[in-house]
Design an enzyme around this catalytic site. Structure first.
Site, PDB file in Angstrom:
ATOM      1  CB  SER A  52      86.046   7.822  56.738  1.00  0.00           C
ATOM      2  OG  SER A  52      85.027   7.299  57.578  1.00  0.00           O
ATOM      3  CD  GLU A 103      80.262   2.179  51.529  1.00  0.00           C
ATOM      4  OE1 GLU A 103      80.537   1.592  52.596  1.00  0.00           O
ATOM      5  OE2 GLU A 103      79.173   2.074  50.935  1.00  0.00           O
ATOM      6  CG  ASP A 142      74.778  -7.931  50.762  1.00  0.00           C
ATOM      7  OD1 ASP A 142      74.575  -8.285  51.943  1.00  0.00           O
ATOM      8  OD2 ASP A 142      74.814  -6.737  50.392  1.00  0.00           O
ATOM      9  CG  PHE A 193      69.432   0.634  50.423  1.00  0.00           C
ATOM     10  CD1 PHE A 193      69.695  -0.658  50.017  1.00  0.00           C
ATOM     11  CD2 PHE A 193      70.433   1.331  51.094  1.00  0.00           C
ATOM     12  CE1 PHE A 193      70.917  -1.263  50.284  1.00  0.00           C
ATOM     13  CE2 PHE A 193      71.648   0.733  51.363  1.00  0.00           C
ATOM     14  CZ  PHE A 193      71.896  -0.558  50.954  1.00  0.00           C
ATOM     15  CG  HIS A 207      82.233   5.374  56.991  1.00  0.00           C
ATOM     16  ND1 HIS A 207      83.425   5.621  56.330  1.00  0.00           N
ATOM     17  CD2 HIS A 207      81.628   4.368  56.300  1.00  0.00           C
ATOM     18  CE1 HIS A 207      83.546   4.801  55.298  1.00  0.00           C
ATOM     19  NE2 HIS A 207      82.464   4.042  55.247  1.00  0.00           N
TER      20      HIS A 207
END
Length: 288
Positions: free
Chosen positions: A7, A9, A101, A210, A259
């Site tokens: 999958s 994102e 967030d 990050f 993912h």
């Protein structure tokens, strides 16, 4: 090695150029037949309308199963459920339910006075409608706001007990990180699928920065490897090799779904999937 289910994102575009990049990414990865693709929400709910538009467009024109991210940030319960029901009315019944967030200038998450206090509250409300398949986030390394790793597992169990059916993890860089987390979840009585989140590294400096902000451990060996690769202009080759090896190690340990966080840049993700034996199955035709 059996090819995994996959999958992807995506994040919603903020301008015309980004819209073309998103659609190019969808077209590049759709032939790999993902079981679903998800579209994120920005910090503080800043991309709420953009997410809704991107979800609708991908759902309408790609034929892919789309999961919409939904958060608790800066919205009332009625507004949040209204957005969710709007997705369902349009045929999108997969939701990735998150606390979300806080806005960038906020010290921390503060629930809206008339909103959901937590992701568990949001999941319970979504589940009560009977309209959605709900996925949630999970943290194989301690969430920056969690007291300890056990608290993360307890919170994940609460989310699954509230009605979620699957967890998608934060990205990590070493297979043992996920495998230890999976074992700990099993010991805690969690039997729902936990799908590892994979970040193909398009830009090492950005990815490592990050990662540290998310509490993700950055191995020293990766720092050294990318420093040398950048000098030799072979960062993409290294990134593909590292990501493929990580995925292969997970598959060998029984992981059957992955993912990918694509960052709307499909090339490395596609190369890794091909290396894992995930080959094109369909093509997009007559798209607008």
């Amino acid at each position: 090695m059996t090819a995994p289910a996959i999958s992807f994102e995506f994040f919603p575009p903020r301008n015309l150029e980004a819209s073309f990049r998103l659609w190019d990414t969808v077209q590049a990865l759709a032939p790999l037949a993902p079981r679903f693709v998800s579209v994120t929400y920005g910090a503080g709910g800043t991309t709420r309308d953009l997410t809704r538009d991107a979800v609708a467009t991908i759902h309408k024109h790609s034929g892919l199963n789309v999961a919409a991210h939904l958060t608790c940030v800066d919205a009332t319960r009625d507004e949040t459920l209204g957005i969710a029901n709007g997705f369902a009315d349009a045929g999108v019944t997969d939701i990735v339910a998150l606390r979300g967030d806080p806005p960038k200038d906020a010290a921390g998450f503060v629930p809206h006075a008339d909103g959901f206090a937590s992701s568990v509250d949001l999941i319970e409300a979504l589940s009560a409608t009977g309209r959605f398949n709900i996925r949630v986030g999970a943290y194989p390394e301690k969430h920056p706001e969690a007291a300890d790793s056990r608290a993360d597992i307890d919170w994940l169990k609460r989310k699954l007990d509230a009605g979620a059916t699957e967890a998608l993890t934060q990205f990590f860089f070493e297979a043992d990180t996920f495998l230890r987390f999976r074992d700990a979840c099993q010991k805690a009585g969690i039997d729902a699928p936990i799908t590892p989140g994979i970040l193909p590294i398009e830009n090492w400096k950005g990815a490592s920065k990050f990662a540290r902000a998310c509490g993700t451990h950055v191995p020293d060996w990766m720092e050294d490897a990318f420093e040398k690769a950048e000098r030799d202009d072979r960062s993409d080759l290294l990134a593909t090799a590292i990501c493929t090896e990580l995925c292969s190690d997970l598959i060998e340990e029984g992981v059957d779904a992955l993912h990918f966080y694509t960052l709307n840049r499909p090339e490395l993700t596609r190369d890794v999937c091909h290396a894992l034996g995930v080959t094109p199955k369909v093509s997009l035709e007559n798209v607008a």
